[in-house]
Scaffold this active site. Structure first.
Site, mmCIF file in Angstrom:
data_model
loop_
_atom_site.group_PDB
_atom_site.id
_atom_site.type_symbol
_atom_site.label_atom_id
_atom_site.label_comp_id
_atom_site.label_asym_id
_atom_site.label_seq_id
_atom_site.Cartn_x
_atom_site.Cartn_y
_atom_site.Cartn_z
ATOM 1 N N SER A 129 -32.366 16.034 -5.469
ATOM 2 C CA SER A 129 -31.854 16.494 -6.764
ATOM 3 C C SER A 129 -32.576 17.749 -7.243
ATOM 4 C CB SER A 129 -32.083 15.363 -7.776
ATOM 5 O OG SER A 129 -32.058 15.837 -9.086
ATOM 6 N N TYR A 154 -37.121 9.551 -12.439
ATOM 7 C CA TYR A 154 -36.056 9.811 -11.458
ATOM 8 C C TYR A 154 -36.429 10.990 -10.564
ATOM 9 C CZ TYR A 154 -31.667 11.639 -9.605
ATOM 10 O OH TYR A 154 -30.698 12.135 -8.768
HETATM 11 N N1 NAD Z 1 -24.238 13.295 -9.632
HETATM 12 C C1 NAD Z 1 -25.161 14.244 -9.661
HETATM 13 O O1 NAD Z 1 -25.030 15.205 -10.425
HETATM 14 C C2 NAD Z 1 -26.366 14.184 -8.769
HETATM 15 C C3 NAD Z 1 -27.308 15.221 -8.867
HETATM 16 C C4 NAD Z 1 -28.421 15.180 -8.043
HETATM 17 C C5 NAD Z 1 -28.588 14.158 -7.119
HETATM 18 N N2 NAD Z 1 -27.664 13.155 -7.062
HETATM 19 C C6 NAD Z 1 -27.887 12.083 -6.089
HETATM 20 O O2 NAD Z 1 -26.689 11.907 -5.335
HETATM 21 C C7 NAD Z 1 -26.545 10.530 -4.978
HETATM 22 C C8 NAD Z 1 -25.198 10.003 -5.456
HETATM 23 O O3 NAD Z 1 -25.116 10.140 -6.878
HETATM 24 P P1 NAD Z 1 -23.803 9.755 -7.702
HETATM 25 O O4 NAD Z 1 -23.750 10.650 -8.878
HETATM 26 O O5 NAD Z 1 -22.646 9.649 -6.797
HETATM 27 O O6 NAD Z 1 -24.246 8.319 -8.234
HETATM 28 P P2 NAD Z 1 -23.467 6.906 -8.208
HETATM 29 O O7 NAD Z 1 -24.280 5.997 -9.071
HETATM 30 O O8 NAD Z 1 -22.040 7.115 -8.544
HETATM 31 O O9 NAD Z 1 -23.583 6.476 -6.677
HETATM 32 C C9 NAD Z 1 -24.687 5.787 -6.172
HETATM 33 C C10 NAD Z 1 -24.149 4.595 -5.391
HETATM 34 O O10 NAD Z 1 -25.266 3.928 -4.788
HETATM 35 C C11 NAD Z 1 -25.087 2.540 -4.936
HETATM 36 N N3 NAD Z 1 -26.417 1.912 -4.900
HETATM 37 C C12 NAD Z 1 -27.367 1.958 -5.866
HETATM 38 N N4 NAD Z 1 -28.439 1.255 -5.491
HETATM 39 C C13 NAD Z 1 -28.166 0.767 -4.253
HETATM 40 C C14 NAD Z 1 -28.890 -0.049 -3.351
HETATM 41 N N5 NAD Z 1 -30.107 -0.502 -3.654
HETATM 42 N N6 NAD Z 1 -28.309 -0.389 -2.180
HETATM 43 C C15 NAD Z 1 -27.060 0.048 -1.862
HETATM 44 N N7 NAD Z 1 -26.319 0.828 -2.699
HETATM 45 C C16 NAD Z 1 -26.875 1.180 -3.875
HETATM 46 C C17 NAD Z 1 -24.386 2.361 -6.264
HETATM 47 O O11 NAD Z 1 -23.691 1.124 -6.348
HETATM 48 C C18 NAD Z 1 -23.454 3.568 -6.279
HETATM 49 O O12 NAD Z 1 -22.177 3.243 -5.760
HETATM 50 C C19 NAD Z 1 -27.737 9.809 -5.595
HETATM 51 O O13 NAD Z 1 -28.760 9.729 -4.618
HETATM 52 C C20 NAD Z 1 -28.164 10.735 -6.714
HETATM 53 O O14 NAD Z 1 -29.518 10.573 -7.034
HETATM 54 C C21 NAD Z 1 -26.555 13.145 -7.864
#
Ligand code: NAD
Length: 332
Positions: A129, A154
């Site tokens: 991130s 985070y």
């Molecule tokens: N959305 C953003 O702007 C953004 C920015 C930077 C980084 N990220 C990273 O990208 C990735 C996806 O983010 P997102 O926005 O799609 O979030 P999201 O919450 O929609 O997706 C995360 C998924 O991981 C699953 N999950 C959580 N804990 C788990 C576990 N212990 N075992 C198995 N599955 C698990 C959740 O059920 C969910 O479906 C994450 O790693 C997040 O930190 C997202």
């Protein structure tokens, strides 16, 4: 060349788009997700609606912290590459539950890397991130910046995840890992807790939007199809034998202030926002701004959706999904 890809966090916002894109280019995909309660799991099940109709997609409902389950799934499926997105996302909620964030994001990543190593999986792409850069005024953010002052639990867990990737790649030279720093991703299926989605729904229903600070904070918002393009390029990059652990920013390299974002949403929704001004939030940073020259040069990453267009597409999706189901004509 079609590959076999295991995607963790497959049912989430970004994960489900990646699954769809991998299937569209002919790959076989195993999704892993525990459908946690960070937001309504029914939304996540709906995210996988199209993928579930594919006969080269399978879903394992499991937790990445469960080492027996991860070993099992990796040994039985033997993927060519893992895209590790499963995490507790969200800066502000991490302040209330730092141990939970560390458990899922750090221990979960360690368990997955260890299981991958032991199962002989050689290639991993890790979702990090922009928050790892902390609250710095040195812009644009470059991968060579030290990133040692995260300002939320985070952010600290994501930096720790990157460092674990670095260590695993160092200790196990067969492992090739690419970590990607996503910059505020938005678009269809965006998490409901994120500003664009939350604001759009509130403005549309005539309710005030909570704006933290004076509106001058800025973000490098990235349209999800651009993020997906970067992730797929990173998957391909891990085929190259010279990769150990590499880091890339995936942003648009364009910044938008919060005040500009609200104006864009007002324009796309055709409604005026009522603003509830609140104090700046601890854990939030003043700005994010990606230098994407490394991703452009090595991955061929080329983001193409400016924020004005992305917001229009997001609002179109929101209106489409909010449309009431076709009324059922009662039979006589
Ligand atoms: N959305 C953003 O702007 C953004 C920015 C930077 C980084 N990220 C990273 O990208 C990735 C996806 O983010 P997102 O926005 O799609 O979030 P999201 O919450 O929609 O997706 C995360 C998924 O991981 C699953 N999950 C959580 N804990 C788990 C576990 N212990 N075992 C198995 N599955 C698990 C959740 O059920 C969910 O479906 C994450 O790693 C997040 O930190 C997202």
């Amino acid at each position: 060349m079609a590959e076999h890809v295991l995607v963790t966090g497959a049912a989430g916002f970004i994960g489900s788009h990646i699954v769809d894109a991998l299937l569209a280019r002919g790959d076989r995909v195993v999704g892993v997700d525990n459908f946690d309660d960070f937001y309504d799991p029914a939304i996540k099940r709906a995210n996988l609606g199209a993928a579930r109709r594919s006969d080269v997609f399978s879903l394992v409902e499991s937790d990445v912290r469960d080492d027996a389950a991860m070993r099992d799934v990796l040994r039985s499926t033997r993927p060519d590459v893992i895209v590790h997105l499963a995490a507790r996302a969200g800066v502000r909620p991490s302040i209330a539950a730092p141990a939970l964030y560390a458990d899922v994001n750090v221990r979960g990543t360690a368990v997955l890397l260890e299981s991958a190593r032991d199962a002989g999986v050689k290639r991993v792409v890790f979702a990090s991130s922009s928050s790892v850069y902390g609250d710095t005024s040195v812009v644009p953010f470059r991968e060579s910046d030290s990133a040692v002052c995260p300002v939320s639990p985070y952010a600290a867990t994501k930096r720790a995840g990157e460092l674990l990737c670095e260590t695993f790649a160092h200790l196990e030279p067969r492992l090739r890992i690419v970590s990607l720093r996503f910059f505020t991703v938005y678009g269809p299926r965006q998490r409901p807790d994120l500003a664009i989605h939350k604001f759009a729904r509130l403005i549309d229903s005539g309710q005030p939007i909570p704006v933290f600070g004076d509106g001058t904070t800025s973000r490098d918002y990235t349209y999800v199809s651009d993020t997906v393009q970067g992730v797929l390029a990173a998957v391909d990059r891990t085929r190259e034998a010279d990769v150990q652990h590499e880091l890339y920013n995936l942003g648009e390299s364009q910044t938008t202030t919060l005040a500009e974002l609200v104006a864009l949403l007002e324009g796309a929704l055709g409604r005026t926002a009522s603003i509830q001004r609140l104090a700046p939030q601890p854990g939030d940073v003043q700005r994010t701004f990606a230098d994407i020259s490394r991703a452009r040069a090595v991955l061929g990453y080329s983001p193409g959706v400016p924020i004005q267009e992305g917001i229009r597409r997001f609002v179109a999706w929101l209106r489409e999904t909010a449309r009431p189901a076709t009324p059922v004509v009662p039979s006589r």
